[in-house]
Design a protein around this motif. Structure first.
Motif, PDB file in Angstrom:
ATOM      1  N   LEU A 305       0.863  -1.183   0.000  1.00  8.04           N
ATOM      2  CA  LEU A 305       0.000   0.000   0.000  1.00  8.04           C
ATOM      3  C   LEU A 305       0.897   1.228   0.000  1.00  8.04           C
ATOM      4  O   LEU A 305       1.594   1.490   0.982  1.00  8.04           O
ATOM      5  CB  LEU A 305      -0.911   0.007   1.232  1.00  8.04           C
ATOM      6  N   SER A 306       0.912   1.982  -1.089  1.00  4.13           N
ATOM      7  CA  SER A 306       1.870   3.087  -1.180  1.00  4.13           C
ATOM      8  C   SER A 306       1.531   4.012  -2.335  1.00  4.13           C
ATOM      9  O   SER A 306       0.646   3.737  -3.150  1.00  4.13           O
ATOM     10  CB  SER A 306       3.291   2.536  -1.385  1.00  4.13           C
ATOM     11  N   LEU A 307       2.268   5.137  -2.370  1.00  4.36           N
ATOM     12  CA  LEU A 307       2.317   6.013  -3.540  1.00  4.36           C
ATOM     13  C   LEU A 307       3.625   5.678  -4.250  1.00  4.36           C
ATOM     14  O   LEU A 307       4.692   6.117  -3.818  1.00  4.36           O
ATOM     15  CB  LEU A 307       2.299   7.494  -3.117  1.00  4.36           C
ATOM     16  N   PRO A 308       3.607   4.860  -5.309  1.00  2.00           N
ATOM     17  CA  PRO A 308       4.859   4.389  -5.915  1.00  2.00           C
ATOM     18  C   PRO A 308       5.700   5.528  -6.484  1.00  2.00           C
ATOM     19  O   PRO A 308       5.168   6.563  -6.916  1.00  2.00           O
ATOM     20  CB  PRO A 308       4.372   3.461  -7.047  1.00  2.00           C
ATOM     21  N   HIS A 309       7.003   5.340  -6.465  1.00  2.00           N
ATOM     22  CA  HIS A 309       7.935   6.322  -7.030  1.00  2.00           C
ATOM     23  C   HIS A 309       7.665   6.531  -8.510  1.00  2.00           C
ATOM     24  O   HIS A 309       7.817   7.636  -9.035  1.00  2.00           O
ATOM     25  CB  HIS A 309       9.370   5.843  -6.804  1.00  2.00           C
ATOM     26  N   GLU A 310       7.253   5.466  -9.215  1.00  2.00           N
ATOM     27  CA  GLU A 310       6.981   5.584 -10.645  1.00  2.00           C
ATOM     28  C   GLU A 310       5.749   6.460 -10.894  1.00  2.00           C
ATOM     29  O   GLU A 310       5.622   7.083 -11.946  1.00  2.00           O
ATOM     30  CB  GLU A 310       6.746   4.205 -11.278  1.00  2.00           C
ATOM     31  N   TYR A 311       4.837   6.500  -9.913  1.00  2.00           N
ATOM     32  CA  TYR A 311       3.603   7.271 -10.052  1.00  2.00           C
ATOM     33  C   TYR A 311       3.827   8.738  -9.677  1.00  2.00           C
ATOM     34  O   TYR A 311       3.361   9.648 -10.364  1.00  2.00           O
ATOM     35  CB  TYR A 311       2.523   6.638  -9.171  1.00  2.00           C
ATOM     36  N   ILE A 312       4.553   8.966  -8.573  1.00  2.00           N
ATOM     37  CA  ILE A 312       4.885  10.320  -8.113  1.00  2.00           C
ATOM     38  C   ILE A 312       6.392  10.351  -7.862  1.00  2.00           C
ATOM     39  O   ILE A 312       6.860   9.948  -6.796  1.00  2.00           O
ATOM     40  CB  ILE A 312       4.101  10.686  -6.840  1.00  2.00           C
ATOM     41  N   PRO A 313       7.182  10.808  -8.828  1.00  2.00           N
ATOM     42  CA  PRO A 313       8.657  10.702  -8.732  1.00  2.00           C
ATOM     43  C   PRO A 313       9.275  11.524  -7.617  1.00  2.00           C
ATOM     44  O   PRO A 313      10.268  11.116  -7.019  1.00  2.00           O
ATOM     45  CB  PRO A 313       9.132  11.195 -10.111  1.00  2.00           C
ATOM     46  N   GLN A 314       8.740  12.693  -7.281  1.00  2.00           N
ATOM     47  CA  GLN A 314       9.407  13.594  -6.338  1.00  2.00           C
ATOM     48  C   GLN A 314       9.150  13.159  -4.893  1.00  2.00           C
ATOM     49  O   GLN A 314       7.999  13.014  -4.479  1.00  2.00           O
ATOM     50  CB  GLN A 314       8.924  15.025  -6.534  1.00  2.00           C
ATOM     51  N   ASP A 315      10.235  12.969  -4.147  1.00  2.00           N
ATOM     52  CA  ASP A 315      10.123  12.535  -2.753  1.00  2.00           C
ATOM     53  C   ASP A 315       9.333  13.535  -1.918  1.00  2.00           C
ATOM     54  O   ASP A 315       8.465  13.157  -1.123  1.00  2.00           O
ATOM     55  CB  ASP A 315      11.517  12.346  -2.137  1.00  2.00           C
ATOM     56  N   SER A 316       9.640  14.829  -2.059  1.00  2.00           N
ATOM     57  CA  SER A 316       8.973  15.838  -1.248  1.00  2.00           C
ATOM     58  C   SER A 316       7.475  15.866  -1.535  1.00  2.00           C
ATOM     59  O   SER A 316       6.660  16.051  -0.624  1.00  2.00           O
ATOM     60  CB  SER A 316       9.584  17.216  -1.515  1.00  2.00           C
ATOM     61  N   GLU A 317       7.102  15.664  -2.789  1.00  2.00           N
ATOM     62  CA  GLU A 317       5.684  15.656  -3.148  1.00  2.00           C
ATOM     63  C   GLU A 317       4.967  14.472  -2.510  1.00  2.00           C
ATOM     64  O   GLU A 317       3.856  14.600  -1.985  1.00  2.00           O
ATOM     65  CB  GLU A 317       5.543  15.594  -4.681  1.00  2.00           C
ATOM     66  N   ARG A 318       5.620  13.308  -2.515  1.00  2.00           N
ATOM     67  CA  ARG A 318       5.004  12.130  -1.907  1.00  2.00           C
ATOM     68  C   ARG A 318       4.841  12.320  -0.402  1.00  2.00           C
ATOM     69  O   ARG A 318       3.827  11.922   0.177  1.00  2.00           O
ATOM     70  CB  ARG A 318       5.849  10.872  -2.186  1.00  2.00           C
ATOM     71  N   ILE A 319       5.834  12.932   0.242  1.00  2.00           N
ATOM     72  CA  ILE A 319       5.754  13.166   1.687  1.00  2.00           C
ATOM     73  C   ILE A 319       4.557  14.046   2.017  1.00  2.00           C
ATOM     74  O   ILE A 319       3.791  13.770   2.943  1.00  2.00           O
ATOM     75  CB  ILE A 319       7.056  13.813   2.197  1.00  2.00           C
ATOM     76  N   LEU A 320       4.367  15.105   1.245  1.00  2.00           N
ATOM     77  CA  LEU A 320       3.244  16.004   1.490  1.00  2.00           C
ATOM     78  C   LEU A 320       1.910  15.297   1.267  1.00  2.00           C
ATOM     79  O   LEU A 320       0.950  15.508   2.008  1.00  2.00           O
ATOM     80  CB  LEU A 320       3.355  17.226   0.575  1.00  2.00           C
ATOM     81  N   LEU A 321       1.853  14.440   0.250  1.00  2.00           N
ATOM     82  CA  LEU A 321       0.612  13.718  -0.028  1.00  2.00           C
ATOM     83  C   LEU A 321       0.323  12.683   1.052  1.00  2.00           C
ATOM     84  O   LEU A 321      -0.835  12.491   1.443  1.00  2.00           O
ATOM     85  CB  LEU A 321       0.691  13.053  -1.407  1.00  2.00           C
ATOM     86  N   TYR A 322       1.362  12.008   1.546  1.00  2.00           N
ATOM     87  CA  TYR A 322       1.166  11.067   2.664  1.00  2.00           C
ATOM     88  C   TYR A 322       0.628  11.815   3.882  1.00  2.00           C
ATOM     89  O   TYR A 322      -0.277  11.338   4.576  1.00  2.00           O
ATOM     90  CB  TYR A 322       2.487  10.386   3.032  1.00  2.00           C
ATOM     91  N   ARG A 323       1.193  12.994   4.143  1.00  2.00           N
ATOM     92  CA  ARG A 323       0.739  13.778   5.287  1.00  2.00           C
ATOM     93  C   ARG A 323      -0.712  14.193   5.118  1.00  2.00           C
ATOM     94  O   ARG A 323      -1.528  14.097   6.046  1.00  2.00           O
ATOM     95  CB  ARG A 323       1.615  15.022   5.442  1.00  2.00           C
ATOM     96  N   GLU A 324      -1.053  14.661   3.902  1.00  2.00           N
ATOM     97  CA  GLU A 324      -2.431  15.078   3.648  1.00  2.00           C
ATOM     98  C   GLU A 324      -3.391  13.904   3.790  1.00  2.00           C
ATOM     99  O   GLU A 324      -4.462  14.033   4.384  1.00  2.00           O
ATOM    100  CB  GLU A 324      -2.524  15.675   2.236  1.00  2.00           C
ATOM    101  N   LEU A 325      -2.991  12.742   3.268  1.00  2.00           N
ATOM    102  CA  LEU A 325      -3.844  11.555   3.357  1.00  2.00           C
ATOM    103  C   LEU A 325      -4.076  11.160   4.810  1.00  2.00           C
ATOM    104  O   LEU A 325      -5.178  10.753   5.200  1.00  2.00           O
ATOM    105  CB  LEU A 325      -3.195  10.412   2.581  1.00  2.00           C
ATOM    106  N   ASP A 326      -3.042  11.286   5.628  1.00  2.00           N
ATOM    107  CA  ASP A 326      -3.136  10.886   7.033  1.00  2.00           C
ATOM    108  C   ASP A 326      -4.133  11.739   7.809  1.00  2.00           C
ATOM    109  O   ASP A 326      -4.660  11.314   8.830  1.00  2.00           O
ATOM    110  CB  ASP A 326      -1.748  10.979   7.678  1.00  2.00           C
ATOM    111  N   GLU A 327      -4.424  12.937   7.316  1.00  2.00           N
ATOM    112  CA  GLU A 327      -5.289  13.864   8.033  1.00  2.00           C
ATOM    113  C   GLU A 327      -6.739  13.833   7.554  1.00  2.00           C
ATOM    114  O   GLU A 327      -7.586  14.507   8.124  1.00  2.00           O
ATOM    115  CB  GLU A 327      -4.744  15.287   7.892  1.00  2.00           C
TER     116      GLU A 327
END
Length: 451
Positions: A305-327
């Motif tokens: 269960l993840s946001l794959p690197h191939e789908y969202i390449p930028q690490d910082s963008e994935r971190i922000l999306l994980y944070r948003e999803l968590d809230e």
């Protein structure tokens, strides 16, 4: 302190990492509830933590200026030959050099050592004990190429923009913070030419663990727009400081971010239940009747269960999306989040579709009083509160027992010798199956009597 404003609407703090908490609070006292925008290439750990927790909005500027190239960063030892090669290469292409030495008492001795390495080099020296007019004149002369090398303390860290300077050597780099190193490296490579940053350190084996991690991080993260990665490393190395108080970095490194956040949330709940019990009496009574106090549920799984690197390449963008999803707190918010992902990045991969179910599972389990949900080895285990908890006299527990009976052999209740209780469902292979089970329990818990 004597400055007053008639109608202050926006406060902008540039180079925020240079301000202490007291200074920033003093600025905010200029007007109550003023909108504040802070700018920083490398946010301090506490500022970054506030952003990751959602207490402040965070925006990344990842587009570099046109023709800008990343700065090549190398770790070197103090060696006359290596230093001569680095300086000589820059002078050969008609460029200039910064040399950072942050000890005023020994700066002239270092100037002599550089002259031994590169005979005939023209060296200017700048530090904080010079008068402003002296410093200004030295910088103007250096900009007019009257000198080949500027030997300076960290006073050049901010505001210096000289496109002709494309090599910087930082002496005793292990003594600097990550933010300082990143800011100093940013003084070169201001034009279209390839720039070089040399970090002069003792052998890594002789450094402390934190110092070694810092210099390795600054060497590794040299791409354009890597400030966020460096700030995250700084947060991990130094810790995030206090939510309340003046410490901007500190003991969170010993606890871990998740543990600190959990302890903090528990402290808030205690304050609600004890010091402000009257104010939150109705909410507490309703939760007690249902058998939950909005338990801080964790999800443990071996599913992908993840946001794959191939789908969202930028690490910082994935971190922000994980944070948003968590809230996210409702199914509507989850649907809107999924729609935004499709709009920006395309169709959702299978592992992302499953990931979007996790906040819903956690929310359902929290209302049911479940401490932990484990989805592993094709089984779902619901871990219950410890024995003696009021949960076992609640409606939620009664409904759980009825559900266990209805599932027959597919479900079983377990209890360890230590008194830990759990309920196991067999043949649960996806988050969708888990959602179906928890949803049925949730509907039974909150069903109206006439239904």
């Amino acid at each position: 302190k004597g400055v007053t404003f008639k109608s202050l609407g926006l406060l902008i703090i540039d180079e925020e990492q240079k301000f202490g908490v007291k200074a920033k609070e003093q600025l905010r006292k200029l007007q109550v509830n003023v909108d504040t925008l802070t700018l920083s290439a490398t946010p301090i750990p506490r500022t970054l933590q506030f952003s990751l927790m959602g207490a402040r909005d965070l925006s990344n500027i990842n587009t570099p200026p046109r023709n800008r190239q990343p700065v090549t960063t190398r770790l070197i030892r103090w060696s006359q030959e290596t230093i001569a090669d680095a300086i000589g290469y820059e002078l050969a292409r008609h460029g200039q050099v910064f040399f950072i030495h942050n000890r005023i008492e020994s700066i002239h001795g270092v100037a002599g050592q550089i002259e031994e390495c590169v005979p005939g080099i023209r060296i200017a020296i700048a530090h904080g004990r010079l008068t402003p007019s002296e410093t200004e004149q030295i910088l103007l002369d250096f900009a007019e190429r009257k000198y080949d090398l500027l030997l300076a303390t960290t006073i050049i860290e901010n505001g210096i923009d000289m496109p002709n300077v494309n090599t910087i050597l930082i002496n005793s780099a292990h003594r600097y913070g990550l933010s300082d190193l990143h800011q100093l490296r940013g003084r070169v490579g201001r034009g279209s030419q390839r720039a070089y940053c040399y970090l002069i350190t003792p052998p890594l084996g002789t450094l402390t663990e934190a110092a070694a991690r810092r210099v390795k991080a600054i060497e590794s993260f040299s791409d354009l727009g890597s400030g966020m990665r460096i700030a995250l490393q700084d947060l991990d190395i130094r810790g995030a400081g206090n939510i309340l108080g003046t410490e901007q970095s500190g003991f969170i490194a010993d606890l871990g971010f998740e543990t600190y956040r959990k302890v903090f949330e528990e402290a808030v709940r205690e304050v609600k239940q004890e010091d402000f019990a009257t104010l939150f009496a109705a909410q507490t009574e309703q939760q007690a009747e249902l058998g939950n106090a909005l338990t801080d549920t964790t999800i443990d799984t071996d599913l992908d269960l993840s946001l794959p690197h191939e789908y969202i390449p930028q690490d910082s963008e994935r971190i922000l999306l994980y944070r948003e999803l968590d809230e996210l707190e409702s199914d509507r918010e989850l649907k809107d989040f999924a729609d935004r992902l499709r709009d920006r990045f395309g169709a959702l991969p299978p592992q992302t579709r499953g990931l979007l179910m996790v906040p819903r599972l956690r929310r359902l389990a929290s209302h049911l009083g479940i401490v932990k949900v484990s989805l592993r080895r094709e089984q779902m285990i619901l871990f219950l509160p410890p024995s003696g908890s009021a949960y076992y006299q609640s409606k939620a527990f009664d409904i759980l027992l009825k559900s266990v009976a209805s599932y027959g052999k597919a479900c079983e209740v377990r209890e360890t010798r230590e008194g830990h209780r759990s309920v196991k469902w067999h043949h649960v292979t996806t988050v969708y199956q888990a959602d179906k089970i928890l949803s049925s329990l949730y509907k039974a818990l909150f069903a109206r009597p006439d239904k």
